[in-house]
Scaffold this motif. Structure first.
Motif, short mmCIF file in Angstrom:
data_model
loop_
_atom_site.label_atom_id
_atom_site.label_comp_id
_atom_site.label_asym_id
_atom_site.label_seq_id
_atom_site.Cartn_x
_atom_site.Cartn_y
_atom_site.Cartn_z
N GLY A 84 -2.01 8.78 -46.42
CA GLY A 84 -3.57 9.53 -46.50
C GLY A 84 -3.75 10.67 -45.76
O GLY A 84 -4.39 11.41 -46.10
N TRP A 85 -3.26 10.38 -44.39
CA TRP A 85 -3.58 11.50 -43.40
C TRP A 85 -2.91 12.73 -43.92
O TRP A 85 -3.29 13.87 -43.97
CB TRP A 85 -2.99 11.15 -42.19
CG TRP A 85 -2.92 12.27 -41.04
CD1 TRP A 85 -1.71 12.58 -40.59
CD2 TRP A 85 -3.90 13.03 -40.46
NE1 TRP A 85 -1.82 13.70 -39.62
CE2 TRP A 85 -3.40 13.73 -39.46
CE3 TRP A 85 -5.15 12.82 -40.56
CZ2 TRP A 85 -4.22 14.53 -38.62
CZ3 TRP A 85 -6.04 13.77 -39.65
CH2 TRP A 85 -5.66 14.38 -38.81
N ALA A 89 -2.06 13.51 -47.06
CA ALA A 89 -2.83 14.01 -48.35
C ALA A 89 -4.14 14.80 -48.06
O ALA A 89 -4.28 15.80 -48.50
CB ALA A 89 -2.74 12.68 -49.20
N ILE A 90 -4.79 14.24 -47.03
CA ILE A 90 -6.21 14.89 -46.82
C ILE A 90 -6.06 16.15 -46.07
O ILE A 90 -6.53 17.33 -46.39
CB ILE A 90 -6.97 14.08 -45.78
CG1 ILE A 90 -7.54 12.70 -46.37
CG2 ILE A 90 -7.94 14.72 -45.03
CD1 ILE A 90 -8.13 11.75 -45.49
N LEU A 91 -5.10 16.28 -45.14
CA LEU A 91 -4.50 17.49 -44.64
C LEU A 91 -4.12 18.57 -45.48
O LEU A 91 -4.53 19.81 -45.37
CB LEU A 91 -3.46 17.47 -43.28
CG LEU A 91 -4.27 16.86 -42.12
CD1 LEU A 91 -3.05 16.72 -41.01
CD2 LEU A 91 -5.38 17.54 -41.41
N THR A 92 -3.45 18.16 -46.47
CA THR A 92 -2.71 19.05 -47.43
C THR A 92 -3.77 19.55 -48.49
O THR A 92 -3.85 20.90 -48.56
CB THR A 92 -1.73 18.19 -48.11
OG1 THR A 92 -0.72 17.68 -47.31
CG2 THR A 92 -1.16 19.08 -49.37
N VAL A 93 -4.99 18.72 -48.84
CA VAL A 93 -5.83 19.30 -49.85
C VAL A 93 -6.88 20.18 -49.17
O VAL A 93 -6.92 21.27 -49.81
CB VAL A 93 -6.54 18.06 -50.47
CG1 VAL A 93 -7.62 18.39 -51.42
CG2 VAL A 93 -5.39 17.04 -51.22
N TRP A 94 -6.82 19.85 -47.95
CA TRP A 94 -7.98 20.61 -47.32
C TRP A 94 -7.32 21.96 -47.03
O TRP A 94 -7.90 23.05 -47.21
CB TRP A 94 -8.41 19.99 -45.68
CG TRP A 94 -9.09 20.86 -44.88
CD1 TRP A 94 -10.21 21.85 -45.17
CD2 TRP A 94 -9.08 21.15 -43.49
NE1 TRP A 94 -10.61 22.37 -44.12
CE2 TRP A 94 -9.71 22.03 -43.00
CE3 TRP A 94 -7.98 20.49 -42.62
CZ2 TRP A 94 -9.94 22.38 -41.60
CZ3 TRP A 94 -8.11 20.73 -41.29
CH2 TRP A 94 -9.06 21.92 -40.70
#
Length: 260
Positions: A182-183, A185-190
């Motif tokens: 999840g970490w 994924a969050i960094l990637t999308v941001w």
């Protein structure tokens, strides 16, 4: 039941609990290798960028972000081949690792979910990137608008990695791996949702700056900001939880194998 019988029953239950814990550690002790392999893949992808750690005053960003993050690549084709060759190779290696452990220990893990999810999302990425869209031909400023946010955030090889890590967490019954995925994924999308990467909306800079009065008429008090870090730093932050997990789980597996 007399005191001796109660003591023996307690000792038996304690021994069963110890065996259960040891079996669980042995069954899921192999998760260190896929976690470490993914971390190495993330760190190695830093070489795909022209300036992975050094500051630069101007960059040229191509979309889709085949290197992973919206920054200047050395060669888009090399980036494409890196992820679409190395990711399946890593998944195949992990599959062979789990099959070997299953034969050696007689303990099985739902590793096909991890491999299938990683390959499936990678294939979906290739299909989405192959569909002609006007967004891919527009200037990078369009990527910062909400209408194009979802597309920019999805067309990156880092997202299949994030989903695969979360699937590995489910297969290994590991909350730590799920959080690590999840970490990523969050960094990637941001980071991929806005160009230049690291953009902070006005309301976030208000909070970070200690301004808790809230926006006036729906408009943040601040104009926003940017975390001006290079791709190599962001990739290191993505890989760090996986490296930590691999070190801890590898140590636990070694202790269980040695009878500790």
């Amino acid at each position: 039941m007399d005191q001796a019988s109660e003591g023996q029953a307690t000792q038996t239950l304690a021994e069963l609990e110890r065996l259960r814990r040891r079996t669980r550690v042995r069954a899921h002790g192999g998760a260190w290798l896929p976690a470490l392999g993914i971390a190495v893949l993330l760190l190695a992808s830093s070489a795909l960028y022209r300036h992975p750690f050094a500051s630069t005053y101007s960059i040229s960003v191509d979309s889709p972000y085949w290197a992973g993050l919206p920054d200047e690549q050395r060669d888009p084709l090399a980036s494409y081949l890196f992820w679409f060759l190395c990711t399946p190779l890593l998944l195949a290696t992990v599959g062979a690792w789990y099959r070997w452990r299953s034969r050696s220990l007689g303990l099985r893990v739902a590793w096909p979910l991890f491999v299938g999810t990683g390959l499936g999302v990678l294939l979906l990425l290739a299909v989405l990137a192959a569909v002609p869209t006007q967004e891919q031909q527009q200037s990078d400023t369009l990527n910062s608008s909400p209408d194009h946010f979802w597309l920019s955030g999805l067309l990156t090889p880092l997202l299949p990695i994030a989903v695969a890590v979360m699937a590995l967490g489910w297969a290994e019954r590991s909350r730590s791996l799920t959080i690590a995925g999840g970490w990523i994924a969050i960094l990637t999308v941001w980071l991929c949702g806005w160009v230049p990467m690291g953009y902070l909306p006005g309301w976030t800079t208000d909070i970070l700056g200690g301004d808790l009065t809230g926006p006036m008429d729906g408009i943040p008090n601040s104009l926003g900001g940017q975390v001006d870090w290079r791709p190599g730093i962001w990739l290191t932050l993505m890989a760090l939880p996986l490296v930590t997990f691999a070190a801890i789980r590898g140590w636990q597996s070694w202790r269980a194998a040695s009878g500790g």
